[in-house]
Design a protein around this motif. Structure first.
Motif, mmCIF file in Angstrom:
data_model
loop_
_atom_site.group_PDB
_atom_site.id
_atom_site.type_symbol
_atom_site.label_atom_id
_atom_site.label_comp_id
_atom_site.label_asym_id
_atom_site.label_seq_id
_atom_site.Cartn_x
_atom_site.Cartn_y
_atom_site.Cartn_z
ATOM 1 N N ALA A 43 2.104 1.650 -3.474
ATOM 2 C CA ALA A 43 1.009 2.034 -4.366
ATOM 3 C C ALA A 43 0.732 3.527 -4.308
ATOM 4 C CB ALA A 43 -0.251 1.247 -4.000
ATOM 5 N N ARG A 44 0.832 4.111 -3.114
ATOM 6 C CA ARG A 44 0.583 5.552 -2.987
ATOM 7 C C ARG A 44 1.735 6.378 -3.537
ATOM 8 N NH1 ARG A 44 -1.904 3.879 1.922
ATOM 9 N NH2 ARG A 44 0.055 4.100 3.062
ATOM 10 N N ALA A 45 2.948 5.829 -3.467
ATOM 11 C CA ALA A 45 4.122 6.607 -3.864
ATOM 12 C C ALA A 45 4.587 6.336 -5.289
ATOM 13 C CB ALA A 45 5.283 6.320 -2.903
ATOM 14 N N HIS A 68 0.988 3.237 -11.279
ATOM 15 C CA HIS A 68 -0.266 2.516 -11.114
ATOM 16 C C HIS A 68 -0.045 1.008 -11.035
ATOM 17 C CE1 HIS A 68 -4.462 1.481 -11.428
ATOM 18 N NE2 HIS A 68 -4.210 0.721 -12.472
ATOM 19 N N ALA A 112 -0.197 -0.039 -7.541
ATOM 20 C CA ALA A 112 -1.564 -0.030 -7.020
ATOM 21 C C ALA A 112 -2.341 -1.246 -7.511
ATOM 22 C CB ALA A 112 -2.274 1.260 -7.445
ATOM 23 N N ASP A 136 -1.039 -4.281 -5.619
ATOM 24 C CA ASP A 136 -1.508 -4.204 -4.237
ATOM 25 C C ASP A 136 -2.973 -4.609 -4.122
ATOM 26 O OD1 ASP A 136 -1.674 -3.357 -1.429
ATOM 27 O OD2 ASP A 136 -2.769 -1.636 -2.218
ATOM 28 N N PRO A 194 0.813 -1.225 0.000
ATOM 29 C CA PRO A 194 0.000 0.000 0.000
ATOM 30 C C PRO A 194 0.841 1.268 0.000
ATOM 31 C CG PRO A 194 -0.874 -1.588 1.573
ATOM 32 C CD PRO A 194 0.443 -2.125 1.112
ATOM 33 N N VAL A 195 1.999 1.243 0.678
ATOM 34 C CA VAL A 195 2.892 2.400 0.680
ATOM 35 C C VAL A 195 3.453 2.632 -0.718
ATOM 36 C CG1 VAL A 195 4.997 3.376 1.673
ATOM 37 C CG2 VAL A 195 3.468 1.980 3.096
#
Length: 389
Positions: free
Chosen positions: A209-211, A214, A217, A220, A206-207
């Motif tokens: 995916a945010r940084a 795509h 993401a 994830d 998740p970390v």
């Protein structure tokens, strides 16, 4: 390689979902080839039902580890069992965009009705097995409310966690007699490393995916879905719907169409992820998206079963673990029951004719024991005919 050849045969002939798959495995690998004895097979099935993930694929992977003497054998078993259905669904996704017109609309709507019948039958069968008493029925009902009022993946995770806690508190008085013994070529150090990798990916993806891009993401979303699927392949439906439909990566219509099509082919239902990865709105999609989604959804279950093989004999004897699993399984029934209404029912049953067809499909599966591919043909043909009338 023997393992790849045997599981490729199973991958193209194993229709009917995870319970049927285990029957095929028993006939081919226990009775005919004697790769493992009956008691050991039963214990392996119990382990894979205890863990999240696709139970039949996990059993196949573990048997590949046993016969192939390590991870290479496990990978060969997974590849042979998974690739046939993944390739079919990848090709279906590529052709879906060009499949238009009244006949196509009726056919695709028929596949959505297949999803209604299949999920209804799964809820019915799982409820009879996993909620046989008022306590577990109450846990399932509570899970429905959690999913409805919290929503999304947080609601589903919360329902599973609350089910486990409720099981620890309320479900300790049903200790089943256990038998069998597992002995696999996996050391405790290898098992611990596999479990650590599972946890690290669950926390760190998740970390990333945010940084990151795509692709992180996407991986994830499918990894988290695969890590939380307790109770069989059909439970992946609400988890994936929250991950890919809610953010707009795949339309709800395309989602249910692919889920209906997945019922007509052999192999694990988790290969539905290859279809979704192919259709993904933002890149990566196509072959890259299908590969990311496929690896992402299967990897957590395989890491868990490989990690647990050296520890299962001791863990399974603990009453707390058995009680938590009873509560988790009851919560799963509630999660799938909520998904039967939304998105499955609300998207497919639009009028009384749709209801009649969905009911016919449910009766074919639950009462007359028709194989799923027969229901796909019947409802797809009926949906096409009604759309043309």
């Amino acid at each position: 390689m023997e393992v790849l050849r045997v599981f490729l045969k199973l991958g193209v002939t194993s229709f009917g979902g995870p319970i049927a798959h285990l029957g095929y495995f028993r006939d081919e690998l226990v009775m005919r080839r004697r790769w493992i004895d009956e008691a050991g097979f039963a214990d392996l099935v119990a382990l894979c039902q205890f863990l999240p993930g696709p139970a039949s694929s996990q059993v196949g992977f573990a048997l590949g580890v046993l016969r192939g003497n390590g991870l290479l054998g496990g990978f060969a078993a997974w590849l042979g069992f998974t690739m046939p259905s993944a390739i079919i669904l990848f090709a279906f996704a590529l052709g879906a965009a060009s499949f238009t017109g009244p006949v196509a609309e009726g056919f695709l709507h028929g596949l959505k009705l297949v999803a209604v019948a299949v999920v209804a039958q799964a809820v019915w069968g799982m409820a009879r097995t996993l909620t046989p008493d008022p306590v577990r029925a109450g846990i399932a009902l509570a899970a429905v409310f959690v999913v409805i009022f919290v929503g999304g993946s947080f609601g589903q995770i919360g329902a599973i966690a609350l089910g486990a806690l409720a099981g620890l508190w309320l479900c300790r008085n049903d200790n089943a007699e256990l038998a069998g013994h597992l002995s696999f070529p996996v050391s405790r150090r290898q098992g611990a490393a596999s479990l650590a990798l599972f946890a690290a990916l669950l926390l760190l993806l998740p970390v990333a995916a945010r940084a990151g891009a795509h692709g992180f993401a996407l991986f994830d979303a499918f990894y988290r879905s695969g890590a939380l699927v307790f109770g069989g392949g059909h439970v992946v439906l609400p988890l994936l719907q929250a991950e890919v439909v809610a953010p707009g990566w795949v339309s709800n219509e395309a989602f249910l169409t692919g889920y209906g099509a997945a019922q007509a082919i052999p192999g694990p239902l988790f290969t539905f992820s290859a279809y979704l990865g192919t259709l993904m709105g933002p890149a990566p999609n196509g072959l890259a998206g299908a590969t990311i989604a496929l690896v992402g959804i299967f990897l957590p279950g395989l890491l868990l079963v490989y990690g647990m093989l050296p520890f299962w004999d001791r863990l399974r004897l603990r009453p707390a673990a058995q009680a938590a699993m009873r509560g988790t399984n009851a919560a799963v029934v509630g999660i799938l029951g909520a998904a039967l209404y939304n998105p499955v029912w609300t998207s497919a049953v639009l009028n009384p004719r749709d209801f009649a067809l969905a009911l016919a499909g449910f009766l074919l599966l639950a009462v007359w024991k028709a194989p799923p591919w027969v229901v796909v043909i019947v409802l797809a043909a009926a949906g096409t005919a009604l759309h043309l009338v």
